[in-house]
Design an enzyme around this catalytic site. Structure first.
Site, PDB file in Angstrom:
ATOM      1  N   ALA A  80      12.045  39.938   7.247  1.00  0.00           N
ATOM      2  CA  ALA A  80      10.913  40.667   7.832  1.00  0.00           C
ATOM      3  C   ALA A  80      10.754  40.308   9.311  1.00  0.00           C
ATOM      4  O   ALA A  80      10.534  41.186  10.157  1.00  0.00           O
ATOM      5  CB  ALA A  80       9.633  40.348   7.065  1.00  0.00           C
ATOM      6  N   LYS A 112      24.840  51.776  -1.986  1.00  0.00           N
ATOM      7  CA  LYS A 112      23.979  51.891  -3.180  1.00  0.00           C
ATOM      8  C   LYS A 112      23.505  53.337  -3.302  1.00  0.00           C
ATOM      9  O   LYS A 112      22.845  53.846  -2.386  1.00  0.00           O
ATOM     10  CB  LYS A 112      22.781  50.947  -3.021  1.00  0.00           C
ATOM     11  CG  LYS A 112      21.707  51.122  -4.088  1.00  0.00           C
ATOM     12  CD  LYS A 112      20.566  50.136  -3.893  1.00  0.00           C
ATOM     13  CE  LYS A 112      19.421  50.430  -4.834  1.00  0.00           C
ATOM     14  NZ  LYS A 112      18.248  49.574  -4.578  1.00  0.00           N
ATOM     15  N   VAL A 117       5.165  25.682  12.835  1.00  0.00           N
ATOM     16  CA  VAL A 117       3.802  25.932  13.314  1.00  0.00           C
ATOM     17  C   VAL A 117       2.853  25.105  12.458  1.00  0.00           C
ATOM     18  O   VAL A 117       2.834  25.241  11.228  1.00  0.00           O
ATOM     19  CB  VAL A 117       3.462  27.444  13.221  1.00  0.00           C
ATOM     20  CG1 VAL A 117       1.988  27.692  13.493  1.00  0.00           C
ATOM     21  CG2 VAL A 117       4.340  28.239  14.172  1.00  0.00           C
ATOM     22  N   THR A 125      11.882  47.861  -2.788  1.00  0.00           N
ATOM     23  CA  THR A 125      11.123  48.582  -1.761  1.00  0.00           C
ATOM     24  C   THR A 125      10.602  47.693  -0.626  1.00  0.00           C
ATOM     25  O   THR A 125       9.999  48.197   0.317  1.00  0.00           O
ATOM     26  CB  THR A 125       9.898  49.263  -2.420  1.00  0.00           C
ATOM     27  OG1 THR A 125       9.284  48.314  -3.307  1.00  0.00           O
ATOM     28  CG2 THR A 125      10.297  50.485  -3.188  1.00  0.00           C
TER      29      THR A 125
HETATM   30  C1  LIG Z   1      12.940  37.598  -6.657  1.00  0.00           C
HETATM   31  C2  LIG Z   1      12.881  38.494  -5.452  1.00  0.00           C
HETATM   32  C3  LIG Z   1      13.767  39.553  -5.332  1.00  0.00           C
HETATM   33  C4  LIG Z   1      13.687  40.410  -4.227  1.00  0.00           C
HETATM   34  N1  LIG Z   1      14.510  41.490  -4.156  1.00  0.00           N
HETATM   35  C5  LIG Z   1      14.369  42.358  -3.138  1.00  0.00           C
HETATM   36  C6  LIG Z   1      15.192  43.496  -3.017  1.00  0.00           C
HETATM   37  O1  LIG Z   1      16.105  43.725  -3.811  1.00  0.00           O
HETATM   38  N2  LIG Z   1      14.991  44.333  -1.972  1.00  0.00           N
HETATM   39  C7  LIG Z   1      14.029  44.109  -1.038  1.00  0.00           C
HETATM   40  O2  LIG Z   1      13.857  44.921  -0.125  1.00  0.00           O
HETATM   41  N3  LIG Z   1      13.275  43.011  -1.099  1.00  0.00           N
HETATM   42  C8  LIG Z   1      13.411  42.148  -2.115  1.00  0.00           C
HETATM   43  N4  LIG Z   1      12.624  41.045  -2.156  1.00  0.00           N
HETATM   44  C9  LIG Z   1      11.715  40.790  -1.062  1.00  0.00           C
HETATM   45  C10 LIG Z   1      12.487  40.203   0.101  1.00  0.00           C
HETATM   46  O3  LIG Z   1      13.089  38.992  -0.289  1.00  0.00           O
HETATM   47  C11 LIG Z   1      11.559  39.954   1.260  1.00  0.00           C
HETATM   48  O4  LIG Z   1      10.776  41.071   1.509  1.00  0.00           O
HETATM   49  C12 LIG Z   1      12.365  39.664   2.489  1.00  0.00           C
HETATM   50  O5  LIG Z   1      13.275  38.640   2.266  1.00  0.00           O
HETATM   51  C13 LIG Z   1      11.481  39.299   3.625  1.00  0.00           C
HETATM   52  O6  LIG Z   1      10.902  38.045   3.411  1.00  0.00           O
HETATM   53  P1  LIG Z   1      10.007  37.492   4.569  1.00  0.00           P
HETATM   54  O7  LIG Z   1      10.785  37.526   5.819  1.00  0.00           O
HETATM   55  O8  LIG Z   1       8.704  38.190   4.546  1.00  0.00           O
HETATM   56  O9  LIG Z   1       9.719  35.977   4.112  1.00  0.00           O
HETATM   57  P2  LIG Z   1      10.678  34.691   4.100  1.00  0.00           P
HETATM   58  O10 LIG Z   1      12.085  35.026   3.877  1.00  0.00           O
HETATM   59  O11 LIG Z   1      10.035  33.740   3.148  1.00  0.00           O
HETATM   60  O12 LIG Z   1      10.563  34.111   5.566  1.00  0.00           O
HETATM   61  C14 LIG Z   1       9.431  33.380   5.985  1.00  0.00           C
HETATM   62  C15 LIG Z   1       9.706  32.774   7.340  1.00  0.00           C
HETATM   63  O13 LIG Z   1       8.527  32.153   7.813  1.00  0.00           O
HETATM   64  C16 LIG Z   1       8.841  30.857   8.269  1.00  0.00           C
HETATM   65  N5  LIG Z   1       7.640  30.020   8.169  1.00  0.00           N
HETATM   66  C17 LIG Z   1       6.741  29.938   7.157  1.00  0.00           C
HETATM   67  N6  LIG Z   1       5.782  29.067   7.458  1.00  0.00           N
HETATM   68  C18 LIG Z   1       6.056  28.585   8.703  1.00  0.00           C
HETATM   69  C19 LIG Z   1       5.441  27.649   9.561  1.00  0.00           C
HETATM   70  N7  LIG Z   1       4.327  27.006   9.237  1.00  0.00           N
HETATM   71  N8  LIG Z   1       6.031  27.406  10.755  1.00  0.00           N
HETATM   72  C20 LIG Z   1       7.167  28.032  11.140  1.00  0.00           C
HETATM   73  N9  LIG Z   1       7.793  28.920  10.356  1.00  0.00           N
HETATM   74  C21 LIG Z   1       7.238  29.198   9.149  1.00  0.00           C
HETATM   75  C22 LIG Z   1       9.977  30.407   7.367  1.00  0.00           C
HETATM   76  O14 LIG Z   1      10.690  29.348   7.946  1.00  0.00           O
HETATM   77  C23 LIG Z   1      10.788  31.693   7.310  1.00  0.00           C
HETATM   78  O15 LIG Z   1      11.589  31.800   8.461  1.00  0.00           O
HETATM   79  C24 LIG Z   1      12.723  40.163  -3.228  1.00  0.00           C
HETATM   80  C25 LIG Z   1      11.873  39.066  -3.327  1.00  0.00           C
HETATM   81  C26 LIG Z   1      11.929  38.229  -4.429  1.00  0.00           C
HETATM   82  C27 LIG Z   1      10.987  37.071  -4.514  1.00  0.00           C
END
Ligand SMILES: Cc1cc2nc3c(=O)[nH]c(=O)nc-3n(C[C@H](O)[C@H](O)[C@H](O)COP(=O)(O)OP(=O)(O)OC[C@H]3O[C@@H](n4cnc5c(N)ncnc54)[C@H](O)[C@@H]3O)c2cc1C
Length: 492
Positions: free
Chosen positions: A14, A75, A182, A340
């Site tokens: 994200a 896909k 952070v 999604t």
């Molecule tokens: C079981 C499972 C299956 C999934 N399958 C799919 C799928 O098939 N298709 C799909 O589109 N999505 C899927 N998702 C969702 C997808 O994994 C996430 O939407 C995507 O990886 C984005 O995650 P994110 O970047 O929001 O969070 P994360 O990957 O958790 O990243 C969080 C970031 O924030 C940083 N962070 C957090 N706290 C701090 C702090 N205090 N200081 C500094 N840095 C910090 C971390 O280091 C990391 O870099 C799935 C999720 C799960 C749980």
């Protein structure tokens, strides 16, 4: 309007998608992404919708430049197996709708209407759509030059590797990458975020803060206290166990498989180097050890290393609050059944860029944006919930409770009433203006795919006739190459 400086907290998919889109939309803004390498990323999320194709095209990144690097495959949809025990409906395919389906979709809607209203006509979705044929033949959705229709597709990929591709792209366009933790989010007298305090005490100020900090939602739900709207009453699954396995000799299939297990479902996502597997389940019905054992058994007793994850399913009440935008898991999550999550990341950032460019931090654009995003989440939630509500297994308490769950939204109630009373699904969807979340083709597939029809014994026989549809789709599919060969060509 462009915010002079943007701070993105989080370097998961994200965070880096946001960085790429913002750097593209606002080239004059100073953009900093701060992420903690010790906290790390969730590292799952291997399937997409067709929206991701649009994402890479927006950034001008060619498939050759990212797919092999991210071990990606094509896909064309999702195969649902074992969600229904209705004879003839034990499996069905949910295809991404391709342009050529405009020629066959009316026949599908006519067939399910006829069957819903008592006539014995074949209405299983698999016979009607191009992508179902591509899946069946393990074909890539890349038509030959002489075939005048594009095919619609998404991707499977390694989430960590995609993150690296996006990081390199964003940094190459001027985004500053700060690998730091952070420790504090400081809110000013006006309720806006003024700065972040990093490990070691340094501060990081900005005009706009994007919270991509994952399930922790450090700024939005943490510091700003944005309420969380849980979907736990409709979507029971709150855990996942993940386990990659080697690729089989048959090579990567161009589709995801979702197989119903005793208290949830298992995904099978083929990449070019391995198969991603995971069991998404409800901890109210099965514990972590039993879930892991069930997934292992389902995979043929593999000794692969397992990873256990907890999921928080729902959304924030407001994605944009003050000078903070929540994106990704910090914003919400609707379990991965239709993959999604990244689709919503893209829709959120693009919608926000548009709203902010038009009106800066004014409430008018913010409130409209927040309503639109909340509606999108709820619309997708309805479709995912429909999978559970329509299941026809009944073999475990989990599946019986899912089928008996009456917490349908008003929109879903109307759709169910339309289907069961022989109504016109297309009109109902148009009247509710929900096709942008899931189109009539998808709704038709989900109802028909689970065999949600009157008892076969009560149907009236009708004379069969060859409508030419099988021949038409078979001939269309002749214009597509093998998936394995297309992937080889991409990497060459
Ligand atoms: C079981 C499972 C299956 C999934 N399958 C799919 C799928 O098939 N298709 C799909 O589109 N999505 C899927 N998702 C969702 C997808 O994994 C996430 O939407 C995507 O990886 C984005 O995650 P994110 O970047 O929001 O969070 P994360 O990957 O958790 O990243 C969080 C970031 O924030 C940083 N962070 C957090 N706290 C701090 C702090 N205090 N200081 C500094 N840095 C910090 C971390 O280091 C990391 O870099 C799935 C999720 C799960 C749980």
């Amino acid at each position: 309007m462009t915010p002079p400086s943007v701070v993105i907290l989080g370097g998961g998919t994200a965070g880096w998608m946001t960085a790429c889109l913002i750097a593209k939309a606002w080239p004059d803004a100073s953009v900093t992404l701060v992420e903690s390498p010790e906290i790390g990323i969730v590292g799952v999320g291997e399937g997409s919708t067709p929206q991701l194709r649009h994402f890479f095209r927006t950034l001008g990144i060619d498939e050759r430049d990212w797919m092999p690097a991210a071990h990606a495959t094509y896909k064309v949809g999702i195969a649902f197996r074992g969600w229904s025990r209705e004879p003839g409906y034990e499996a069905y395919f949910h295809p991404f709708a391709s342009a050529v389906d405009l020629h066959t979709e009316p026949a599908f809607h006519a067939a399910h209407l006829a069957r819903r209203t008592g006539r014995d006509v074949p209405a299983h979705p698999d016979r009607f759509f191009l992508n179902s044929r591509l899946a069946e033949g393990s074909l890539a959705p890349l038509p030959s030059e002489s075939f005048p229709f594009d095919a619609t597709y998404g991707y499977h990929f390694d989430a960590t590797l995609v993150g690296q591709v996006l990081r390199d792209h964003a940094v190459g366009r001027g985004v500053t990458h700060l690998p730091r933790r952070v420790d504090e989010v400081v809110i000013g007298a006006e309720g806006a975020v003024t700065h972040l305090v990093l490990d070691g005490g340094e501060t990081l100020a900005g005009d706009l803060f994007v919270d991509c900090s994952g399930f922790g939602s450090v700024i939005a739900q943490g510091a700003l206290g944005v309420p969380f709207v849980s979907y736990a009453d409709t979507l029971f699954n709150d855990r996942a166990v993940v386990m990659p396995t080697p690729l089989t000799d048959a090579g990567p299939r161009p589709y995801t498989t979702s197989t119903a297990l005793s208290a949830g479902w298992a995904w099978d996502i083929p990449l070019i180097t391995r198969t991603g597997n995971g069991y998404v389940y409800s901890s109210r019905y099965i514990d972590a050890d039993a879930a892991e054992a069930e997934l292992r058994a389902n995979l043929g007793d593999t000794n692969a290393t397992a990873r256990h994850l907890t999921m928080k399913v729902g959304r924030v009440a407001e994605s944009w609050k003050g000078n903070c935008l929540a994106v990704g898991l910090a914003q919400g999550f609707i379990e991965p059944l239709e993959a999604t999550a990244l689709h919503i990341v893209q829709a959120t950032v693009e919608g926000f860029v548009q709203a902010f460019t038009d009106g800066g931090f004014t409430p008018k654009h913010r409130d409209t944006f927040n309503r639109t995003i909340a509606r999108r989440y709820d619309g997708i939630r309805d479709y995912i919930f429909a999978h559970y509500r329509l299941n026809r297994r009944g073999d475990t308490e989990y599946w019986r409770d899912c089928a008996a769950n009456d917490r349908l939204s008003d929109s879903l109630k109307r759709l169910f009433t339309c289907w069961f009373t022989g109504g016109d699904l297309l009109t109902e969807i148009a009247e509710q203006d929900i096709a942008r979340h899931y189109a009539p083709l998808s709704w038709g597939c989900i109802f028909a795919g689970y065999g949600t029809f009157p008892d076969a014994a009560k149907l009236t026989a009708v004379p069969t006739r060859d409508d030419g549809l099988d021949d038409f789709l078979t001939r269309c599919a002749l214009n597509f190459p093998s998936h394995a060969k297309a992937l080889e060509a991409l990497a060459a």
